[in-house]
Scaffold this active site. Structure first.
Site, PDB file in Angstrom:
ATOM      1  N   LYS A 174       4.377   6.160  44.655  1.00 10.47           N
ATOM      2  CA  LYS A 174       5.746   5.783  44.278  1.00 10.47           C
ATOM      3  C   LYS A 174       6.485   7.042  43.846  1.00 10.47           C
ATOM      4  CE  LYS A 174       8.277   2.032  43.826  1.00 10.47           C
ATOM      5  NZ  LYS A 174       8.127   0.711  44.488  1.00 10.47           N
TER       6      LYS A 174
ATOM      7  N   ASP B  65      13.576   1.358  47.101  1.00 13.35           N
ATOM      8  CA  ASP B  65      13.312   0.527  45.923  1.00 13.35           C
ATOM      9  C   ASP B  65      14.678   0.429  45.227  1.00 13.35           C
ATOM     10  OD1 ASP B  65      10.788  -0.575  44.281  1.00 13.35           O
ATOM     11  OD2 ASP B  65      12.162   0.230  42.808  1.00 13.35           O
TER      12      ASP B  65
HETATM   13  P1  NDP Z   1      18.383  -3.064  44.481  1.00 16.04           P
HETATM   14  O1  NDP Z   1      18.806  -1.738  43.940  1.00 16.04           O
HETATM   15  O2  NDP Z   1      18.810  -3.450  45.840  1.00 16.04           O
HETATM   16  O3  NDP Z   1      18.853  -4.228  43.485  1.00 16.04           O
HETATM   17  C1  NDP Z   1      18.450  -4.230  42.166  1.00 16.04           C
HETATM   18  C2  NDP Z   1      19.097  -5.415  41.469  1.00 16.04           C
HETATM   19  O4  NDP Z   1      18.526  -5.546  40.170  1.00 16.04           O
HETATM   20  C3  NDP Z   1      20.587  -5.204  41.242  1.00 16.04           C
HETATM   21  O5  NDP Z   1      21.221  -6.467  41.203  1.00 16.04           O
HETATM   22  C4  NDP Z   1      20.612  -4.525  39.875  1.00 16.04           C
HETATM   23  O6  NDP Z   1      21.827  -4.691  39.180  1.00 16.04           O
HETATM   24  C5  NDP Z   1      19.488  -5.261  39.168  1.00 16.04           C
HETATM   25  N1  NDP Z   1      18.869  -4.392  38.162  1.00 16.04           N
HETATM   26  C6  NDP Z   1      18.281  -3.198  38.394  1.00 16.04           C
HETATM   27  N2  NDP Z   1      17.850  -2.657  37.255  1.00 16.04           N
HETATM   28  C7  NDP Z   1      18.177  -3.533  36.284  1.00 16.04           C
HETATM   29  C8  NDP Z   1      17.997  -3.534  34.883  1.00 16.04           C
HETATM   30  N3  NDP Z   1      17.400  -2.506  34.260  1.00 16.04           N
HETATM   31  N4  NDP Z   1      18.436  -4.626  34.199  1.00 16.04           N
HETATM   32  C9  NDP Z   1      19.040  -5.644  34.831  1.00 16.04           C
HETATM   33  N5  NDP Z   1      19.241  -5.685  36.164  1.00 16.04           N
HETATM   34  C10 NDP Z   1      18.821  -4.645  36.866  1.00 16.04           C
HETATM   35  O7  NDP Z   1      16.786  -3.094  44.343  1.00 16.04           O
HETATM   36  P2  NDP Z   1      15.744  -4.035  45.102  1.00 16.04           P
HETATM   37  O8  NDP Z   1      16.321  -5.380  45.336  1.00 16.04           O
HETATM   38  O9  NDP Z   1      15.196  -3.267  46.231  1.00 16.04           O
HETATM   39  O10 NDP Z   1      14.573  -4.136  44.008  1.00 16.04           O
HETATM   40  C11 NDP Z   1      14.531  -5.169  43.040  1.00 16.04           C
HETATM   41  C12 NDP Z   1      13.110  -5.290  42.497  1.00 16.04           C
HETATM   42  O11 NDP Z   1      12.219  -5.602  43.559  1.00 16.04           O
HETATM   43  C13 NDP Z   1      12.545  -4.022  41.857  1.00 16.04           C
HETATM   44  O12 NDP Z   1      11.664  -4.383  40.817  1.00 16.04           O
HETATM   45  C14 NDP Z   1      11.744  -3.396  42.989  1.00 16.04           C
HETATM   46  O13 NDP Z   1      10.728  -2.546  42.495  1.00 16.04           O
HETATM   47  C15 NDP Z   1      11.167  -4.643  43.620  1.00 16.04           C
HETATM   48  N6  NDP Z   1      10.727  -4.527  45.000  1.00 16.04           N
HETATM   49  C16 NDP Z   1      11.547  -4.058  45.984  1.00 16.04           C
HETATM   50  C17 NDP Z   1      11.110  -4.004  47.288  1.00 16.04           C
HETATM   51  C18 NDP Z   1      12.002  -3.577  48.401  1.00 16.04           C
HETATM   52  O14 NDP Z   1      11.553  -3.644  49.546  1.00 16.04           O
HETATM   53  N7  NDP Z   1      13.239  -3.179  48.165  1.00 16.04           N
HETATM   54  C19 NDP Z   1       9.734  -4.388  47.639  1.00 16.04           C
HETATM   55  C20 NDP Z   1       8.982  -4.941  46.546  1.00 16.04           C
HETATM   56  C21 NDP Z   1       9.470  -4.983  45.286  1.00 16.04           C
HETATM   57  P3  NDP Z   1      22.969  -3.528  39.238  1.00 16.04           P
HETATM   58  O15 NDP Z   1      23.611  -3.670  40.575  1.00 16.04           O
HETATM   59  O16 NDP Z   1      23.865  -3.869  38.103  1.00 16.04           O
HETATM   60  O17 NDP Z   1      22.269  -2.222  39.080  1.00 16.04           O
HETATM   61  O1  2IT Z   2       7.694  -2.050  45.516  1.00 18.73           O
HETATM   62  C1  2IT Z   2       7.579  -2.010  46.753  1.00 18.73           C
HETATM   63  O2  2IT Z   2       6.625  -2.534  47.337  1.00 18.73           O
HETATM   64  C2  2IT Z   2       8.636  -1.348  47.513  1.00 18.73           C
HETATM   65  N1  2IT Z   2       9.612  -0.891  46.938  1.00 18.73           N
HETATM   66  C3  2IT Z   2       8.517  -1.211  49.007  1.00 18.73           C
HETATM   67  C4  2IT Z   2       7.622  -0.057  49.366  1.00 18.73           C
HETATM   68  C5  2IT Z   2       7.560   0.307  50.824  1.00 18.73           C
HETATM   69  O3  2IT Z   2       6.911   1.316  51.100  1.00 18.73           O
HETATM   70  O4  2IT Z   2       8.124  -0.392  51.669  1.00 18.73           O
END
Ligand code: NDP
Ligand code: 2IT
Length: 449
Positions: free
Chosen positions: A129, A169
């Site tokens: 990561k 992420d």
């Molecule tokens: P994005 O940046 O697309 O979206 C994040 C969302 O969460 C936004 O709505 C953001 O609000 C909110 N957010 C972020 N940080 C905080 C915080 N500290 N407190 C409250 N709200 C918060 O990220 P993703 O959708 O990609 O990721 C979301 C979660 O999913 C994370 O935990 C990530 O690690 C996990 N994840 C992502 C994957 C992926 O493929 N993208 C795969 C597996 C897990 P704002 O717009 O106000 O910042």
């Molecule tokens: O938390 C996660 O699994 C991710 N942000 C996606 C990682 C990836 O390599 O697609």
């Protein structure tokens, strides 16, 4: 929950003494170790070979300076991170997070989780990561491009299609991946699958954008069906409104659920008629605006300031899809009092240990992120395969593989839980199944890391 094994406990105590400031990392390690006692009790090789002591220490931790020039001509400096945690079963694989609160503890917790998650996908990917304390919010496209180019100028020395393959992420989506990929290509003069989540015109996979949210719902659906339940006719609360949340909404709705609340870090919206994911996509992906502007599209909806209150919205199914520790003990008690069926994690480590305890002991279904959000990285693995064979698969082909992988992950977690005396405990099953695969590879490879 306590760690009921002397060896596991000593590894944890040593780690806690060494890294007392790394709260998130210690939380993630404790959560895994507290479920591994039956496995370590059953096979003395794990202690003899100090497999756990080796697993909790990253193979490599890279920390670097990221200088960039803002639109006013001022030179800014951020910190860049890449933690290459474990390469036993494949090249390091895992996302990059850009957000102002990023520090080594957060990157290490995410990297540690990624080891087990990637093992669960059934694909050959190790865990890693990275990220930066740079926050793309409020920055111009030019600033983001210059930051990404500077970040990649250093990162590229450490990655490669067979070494380490980053992705997105929080704060890193298609735009950021595009800028980083362009810079990698320019610096190395190679066009290879070194990042996933790329644009569709330069090696990206169809369905990668949707994969984490879709995969979450495929997993939750399989888990609910095994317990005589489903999304059909159920109300759903989804926290966040980013990549994972948006497509969790789309799939939960397709499976017959109704998403009635979503949030961002400022507040949450409630729309009892169901939130259309296309409106969220427009607000977040096109306009890059705040969730409260949903009221401009649906004036009958309600907006509440402060994101933590979203758990007060009464629903059948809760899908946390924002960030770590977003559900604490009090929120978990509210979810239980709301009469929910289950909590299925889309974000990484959204529930505090106390929250998990409340949810599980009340008999709700509970799936940890390392199992239920594995669809994103699994589809990244499929993108790597397509890049290697220089072919592109159709949306339906990738989506069908994703669904099959999520159903397999559920079955593997359930089987591992059963085998080690914890029937129905998907949290324990996920940790055990992920651990066994990585540990087996480490044992076979000798003391190589
Ligand atoms: P994005 O940046 O697309 O979206 C994040 C969302 O969460 C936004 O709505 C953001 O609000 C909110 N957010 C972020 N940080 C905080 C915080 N500290 N407190 C409250 N709200 C918060 O990220 P993703 O959708 O990609 O990721 C979301 C979660 O999913 C994370 O935990 C990530 O690690 C996990 N994840 C992502 C994957 C992926 O493929 N993208 C795969 C597996 C897990 P704002 O717009 O106000 O910042
Ligand atoms: O938390 C996660 O699994 C991710 N942000 C996606 C990682 C990836 O390599 O697609």
């Amino acid at each position: 929950m306590a760690i009921n094994n002397a060896y596991l406990n000593s590894v944890y105590e040593d780690l806690a003494a060494r890294y007392p400031e790394q709260a998130e990392f210690l939380e993630a390690v404790h959560e895994v170790l507290e479920t591994l006692s039956p496995v370590v009790d059953a096979d003395p090789r794990y202690e003899q070979q100090n497999i756990i002591g080796r697993m909790v220490e990253p193979e490599r931790t890279i920390l670097f300076r990221v200088p960039w020039v803002d639109d006013q001509g001022k030179v800014q400096v951020n910190r860049g991170y890449r933690v290459q945690f474990n390469s036993a079963i494949g090249p390091y694989k895992g996302g990059l997070r850009f957000r102002n609160n990023v520090n080594l503890s957060i990157i290490k917790f995410l990297g540690f989780e990624q080891i087990f998650k990637n093992a669960l996908t059934t694909l050959p990917m190790g865990g890693g990561k990275g990220g930066s304390d740079f926050d793309p919010k409020g920055k111009s496209d030019g600033e983001i491009m210059r930051f990404c180019q500077s970040f990649m100028t250093e990162l590229r020395k450490h990655i490669g299609p067979d070494t380490d393959v980053p992705a997105g992420d929080i704060g890193v989506g298609g735009r950021e991946i595009g800028y980083m990929y362009g810079q990698y290509k320019r610096l190395t003069n190679t066009h290879v699958g070194v990042l996933t989540g790329k644009g569709l015109t330069f090696g990206g996979s169809l369905a990668r954008t949707e994969a984490t949210g879709f995969g979450l719902c495929y997993f939750a659906d399989a888990y609910m069906k095994a317990n005589g339940k489903s999304f059909e006719g159920k109300s759903v609360v989804v926290s966040g409104s980013g990549n994972v949340a948006t497509y969790a909404n789309q799939k939960a709705t397709q499976l017959g659920g109704k998403v009635i609340a979503m949030s961002d870090s400022n507040g949450y919206i409630v729309d009892e008629n169901g939130i259309d994911f296309k409106v969220i996509k427009e607000i977040k992906e096109v306009k890059r605006a705040r969730i409260k502007t949903y009221l401009d599209y649906v004036p009958t909806a309600k907006y509440v300031e402060g994101c933590a209150g979203i758990w007060n919205v009464k629903a059948d199914i809760y899908l946390p899809c924002a960030t770590q520790n977003e559900i604490d003990e009090a929120s978990a008690k509210t979810i239980v009092a709301n009469g929910a069926i289950g909590v299925f994690e889309g974000s990484n480590m959204p529930c505090t240990p106390e929250a998990i305890e409340v949810i599980k002991s009340a008999g709700l279904l509970y799936s940890p992120g390392k199992a239920s959000n594995a669809g994103g990285v699994a589809t990244s693995g499929l993108e790597m395969s397509q890049n290697s064979e220089r072919l592109s698969w159709s949306f339906d082909e990738v989506d069908a593989k994703l669904k099959g992988i999520m159903e397999t992950i559920y079955a593997d977690c359930a089987a591992a839980a059963e085998r080690f005396g914890k029937p129905g405990d998907i949290q324990a099953g996920a940790n055990i199944a992920g651990f066994l695969k990585v540990a087996e590879a480490m044992l076979a490879q000798g003391v190589a890391y």
